[in-house]
Design an enzyme around this catalytic site. Structure first.
Site, PDB file in Angstrom:
ATOM      1  N   LYS A  40       0.823  -1.202   0.000  1.00 16.93           N
ATOM      2  CA  LYS A  40       0.000   0.000   0.000  1.00 16.93           C
ATOM      3  C   LYS A  40       0.857   1.251   0.000  1.00 16.93           C
ATOM      4  O   LYS A  40       0.360   2.362  -0.204  1.00 16.93           O
ATOM      5  CB  LYS A  40      -0.881   0.028   1.274  1.00 16.93           C
ATOM      6  CG  LYS A  40      -1.769  -1.156   1.431  1.00 16.93           C
ATOM      7  CD  LYS A  40      -2.357  -1.172   2.868  1.00 16.93           C
ATOM      8  CE  LYS A  40      -2.833  -2.540   3.201  1.00 16.93           C
ATOM      9  NZ  LYS A  40      -2.989  -2.731   4.663  1.00 16.93           N
ATOM     10  N   GLY A  41       2.154   1.059   0.254  1.00 17.00           N
ATOM     11  CA  GLY A  41       3.018   2.203   0.517  1.00 17.00           C
ATOM     12  C   GLY A  41       3.126   3.201  -0.625  1.00 17.00           C
ATOM     13  O   GLY A  41       3.360   4.383  -0.394  1.00 17.00           O
ATOM     14  N   GLU A  96       7.160   2.477  -6.502  1.00 18.68           N
ATOM     15  CA  GLU A  96       7.372   1.964  -5.152  1.00 18.68           C
ATOM     16  C   GLU A  96       7.745   3.124  -4.221  1.00 18.68           C
ATOM     17  O   GLU A  96       8.348   4.106  -4.641  1.00 18.68           O
ATOM     18  CB  GLU A  96       8.478   0.886  -5.218  1.00 18.68           C
ATOM     19  CG  GLU A  96       8.893   0.255  -3.919  1.00 18.68           C
ATOM     20  CD  GLU A  96       7.802  -0.491  -3.170  1.00 18.68           C
ATOM     21  OE1 GLU A  96       6.748   0.111  -2.930  1.00 18.68           O
ATOM     22  OE2 GLU A  96       8.049  -1.648  -2.778  1.00 18.68           O
ATOM     23  N   ASP A  97       7.366   2.995  -2.978  1.00 14.39           N
ATOM     24  CA  ASP A  97       7.682   4.050  -2.012  1.00 14.39           C
ATOM     25  C   ASP A  97       9.183   4.125  -1.733  1.00 14.39           C
ATOM     26  O   ASP A  97       9.765   5.205  -1.742  1.00 14.39           O
ATOM     27  CB  ASP A  97       6.894   3.847  -0.701  1.00 14.39           C
ATOM     28  CG  ASP A  97       6.976   2.423  -0.145  1.00 14.39           C
ATOM     29  OD1 ASP A  97       7.757   1.595  -0.654  1.00 14.39           O
ATOM     30  OD2 ASP A  97       6.229   2.130   0.811  1.00 14.39           O
ATOM     31  N   ASP A 100      14.830  -0.547  -0.550  1.00 16.33           N
ATOM     32  CA  ASP A 100      15.589  -0.825   0.671  1.00 16.33           C
ATOM     33  C   ASP A 100      16.602  -1.925   0.345  1.00 16.33           C
ATOM     34  O   ASP A 100      17.613  -1.658  -0.291  1.00 16.33           O
ATOM     35  CB  ASP A 100      14.599  -1.202   1.779  1.00 16.33           C
ATOM     36  CG  ASP A 100      15.228  -1.370   3.143  1.00 16.33           C
ATOM     37  OD1 ASP A 100      16.279  -0.765   3.401  1.00 16.33           O
ATOM     38  OD2 ASP A 100      14.672  -2.116   3.969  1.00 16.33           O
ATOM     39  N   LYS A 128      17.358   3.756   0.006  1.00 19.74           N
ATOM     40  CA  LYS A 128      18.333   3.540   1.088  1.00 19.74           C
ATOM     41  C   LYS A 128      19.484   2.738   0.506  1.00 19.74           C
ATOM     42  O   LYS A 128      19.554   1.516   0.682  1.00 19.74           O
ATOM     43  CB  LYS A 128      17.692   2.709   2.209  1.00 19.74           C
ATOM     44  CG  LYS A 128      16.835   3.470   3.187  1.00 19.74           C
ATOM     45  CD  LYS A 128      16.460   2.517   4.333  1.00 19.74           C
ATOM     46  CE  LYS A 128      15.233   2.983   5.059  1.00 19.74           C
ATOM     47  NZ  LYS A 128      14.729   1.955   6.005  1.00 19.74           N
ATOM     48  N   VAL A 150      11.747   5.166   8.160  1.00 21.36           N
ATOM     49  CA  VAL A 150      10.922   6.350   7.916  1.00 21.36           C
ATOM     50  C   VAL A 150       9.453   5.985   7.724  1.00 21.36           C
ATOM     51  O   VAL A 150       9.124   4.879   7.280  1.00 21.36           O
ATOM     52  CB  VAL A 150      11.421   7.148   6.690  1.00 21.36           C
ATOM     53  CG1 VAL A 150      12.781   7.787   6.984  1.00 21.36           C
ATOM     54  CG2 VAL A 150      11.507   6.269   5.442  1.00 21.36           C
ATOM     55  N   ASP A 156       4.558   3.134   6.219  1.00 22.71           N
ATOM     56  CA  ASP A 156       3.951   2.808   7.513  1.00 22.71           C
ATOM     57  C   ASP A 156       4.922   2.170   8.483  1.00 22.71           C
ATOM     58  O   ASP A 156       5.985   1.665   8.102  1.00 22.71           O
ATOM     59  CB  ASP A 156       2.809   1.820   7.296  1.00 22.71           C
ATOM     60  CG  ASP A 156       3.320   0.410   6.996  1.00 22.71           C
ATOM     61  OD1 ASP A 156       4.119   0.269   6.050  1.00 22.71           O
ATOM     62  OD2 ASP A 156       2.948  -0.535   7.705  1.00 22.71           O
ATOM     63  N   ARG A 162       0.774   6.275   7.668  1.00 24.61           N
ATOM     64  CA  ARG A 162       0.794   6.457   6.208  1.00 24.61           C
ATOM     65  C   ARG A 162       0.259   7.831   5.799  1.00 24.61           C
ATOM     66  O   ARG A 162       0.609   8.355   4.746  1.00 24.61           O
ATOM     67  CB  ARG A 162      -0.069   5.391   5.514  1.00 24.61           C
ATOM     68  CG  ARG A 162       0.459   3.975   5.623  1.00 24.61           C
ATOM     69  CD  ARG A 162      -0.299   3.075   4.646  1.00 24.61           C
ATOM     70  NE  ARG A 162      -0.151   1.663   4.928  1.00 24.61           N
ATOM     71  CZ  ARG A 162       0.867   0.898   4.523  1.00 24.61           C
ATOM     72  NH1 ARG A 162       1.865   1.423   3.849  1.00 24.61           N
ATOM     73  NH2 ARG A 162       0.899  -0.385   4.816  1.00 24.61           N
TER      74      ARG A 162
HETATM   75  P1  IMP Z   1      12.986  -4.102   0.088  1.00 20.68           P
HETATM   76  O1  IMP Z   1      12.376  -5.313  -0.521  1.00 20.68           O
HETATM   77  O2  IMP Z   1      13.889  -4.424   1.239  1.00 20.68           O
HETATM   78  O3  IMP Z   1      13.635  -3.159  -0.906  1.00 20.68           O
HETATM   79  O4  IMP Z   1      11.831  -3.355   0.831  1.00 20.68           O
HETATM   80  C1  IMP Z   1      10.928  -2.541   0.229  1.00 20.68           C
HETATM   81  C2  IMP Z   1       9.732  -2.408   1.133  1.00 20.68           C
HETATM   82  O5  IMP Z   1      10.101  -2.415   2.511  1.00 20.68           O
HETATM   83  C3  IMP Z   1       9.055  -1.082   0.918  1.00 20.68           C
HETATM   84  O6  IMP Z   1       8.050  -1.204  -0.039  1.00 20.68           O
HETATM   85  C4  IMP Z   1       8.480  -0.765   2.266  1.00 20.68           C
HETATM   86  O7  IMP Z   1       7.202  -1.328   2.377  1.00 20.68           O
HETATM   87  C5  IMP Z   1       9.381  -1.459   3.243  1.00 20.68           C
HETATM   88  N1  IMP Z   1      10.333  -0.522   3.882  1.00 20.68           N
HETATM   89  C6  IMP Z   1      11.677  -0.497   3.725  1.00 20.68           C
HETATM   90  N2  IMP Z   1      12.225   0.495   4.445  1.00 20.68           N
HETATM   91  C7  IMP Z   1      11.197   1.106   5.058  1.00 20.68           C
HETATM   92  C8  IMP Z   1      11.131   2.235   5.937  1.00 20.68           C
HETATM   93  O8  IMP Z   1      12.115   2.897   6.311  1.00 20.68           O
HETATM   94  N3  IMP Z   1       9.881   2.578   6.355  1.00 20.68           N
HETATM   95  C9  IMP Z   1       8.753   1.913   5.981  1.00 20.68           C
HETATM   96  N4  IMP Z   1       8.774   0.865   5.164  1.00 20.68           N
HETATM   97  C10 IMP Z   1       9.993   0.468   4.705  1.00 20.68           C
HETATM   98 MG    MG Z   2       5.818  -0.970   0.282  1.00 20.30          MG
END
Ligand code: IMP
Ligand code: MG
Length: 177
Positions: A40-41, A96-97, A100, A128, A150, A156, A162
């Site tokens: 949902k982000g 995507e929000d 990470d 990040k 964050v 969230d 959110r």
């Molecule tokens: P990844 O698969 O590790 O790149 O994660 C991506 C997802 O992790 C994002 O869509 C977010 O939902 C969540 N996420 C990663 N870092 C944060 C943060 O700092 N705050 C909130 N959600 C995060």
């Molecule tokens: Mg997300």
């Protein structure tokens, strides 16, 4: 008790989203585009970004299993909702929000690529960089941020925050790392 510290103001976000929309418009001029938001982000970012793209745009949404109540990625990505429309032959931007570890977008990018879109790009508001575990590259990235958790503007913690208009660092008492 959670403490929130503003990292990016609503004005900074609006300025950046406008720039991203201009770049996307220029890159796809004369073409139509499907924005696929990762629920949902990405919803709030997608809503604002879409209005800054001066092209023929449609929306779709996709969902993957998330963090749950913890702040850490489990390492496992599972598709819980697929897109409604075919992506074959279409110009796709995955919205995507935050990038990470990159696990989510690597998984989604690979999955959509097999369906033979005309173009497949990634737009992420936040990045990040030091957290990256998969070598995924955002084509349109808003802000590089430090390795802090964050919330706000769609992001969230356990489904909360959110709706904050600014992006804030959560300095939490209920830390789960
Ligand atoms: P990844 O698969 O590790 O790149 O994660 C991506 C997802 O992790 C994002 O869509 C977010 O939902 C969540 N996420 C990663 N870092 C944060 C943060 O700092 N705050 C909130 N959600 C995060
Ligand atoms: Mg997300």
């Amino acid at each position: 008790m959670d403490t929130l510290r503003v990292l990016l103001t609503r004005e900074q976000i609006a300025g950046k989203v406008a720039q991203m929309g201009e770049r996307i418009t220029a890159d796809f001029i004369g073409e139509s585009l499907v924005l696929i938001g990762v629920l949902k982000g990405a919803t709030i970012f997608l809503a604002d970004l879409a209005r800054q793209i001066k092209l023929d745009v449609t929306f779709d949404f996709i969902a993957v299993s998330s963090y749950g109540k913890a702040k850490h990625q489990s390492g496992e990505v599972k598709l819980t909702k697929d897109v409604d429309q075919s992506v074959e032959g279409r110009n796709i931007i995955l919205v995507e929000d935050i990038l990470d570890t990159g696990l989510t977008l690597t998984y989604l990018h690979n999955m959509l690529q097999t369906r033979q879109p005309k173009a497949l790009k990634i737009a992420a508001l936040l990045d990040k960089v030091p957290r990256r575990a998969e070598p995924v590259h955002g084509d349109y990235v808003g802000f590089e941020i430090p390795n802090e958790f964050v919330v706000g503007y769609g992001l969230d913690f356990a489904e909360r925050y959110r709706n904050l208009p600014d992006i804030c660092v959560l300095e939490s008492g209920s830390e789960t790392r």
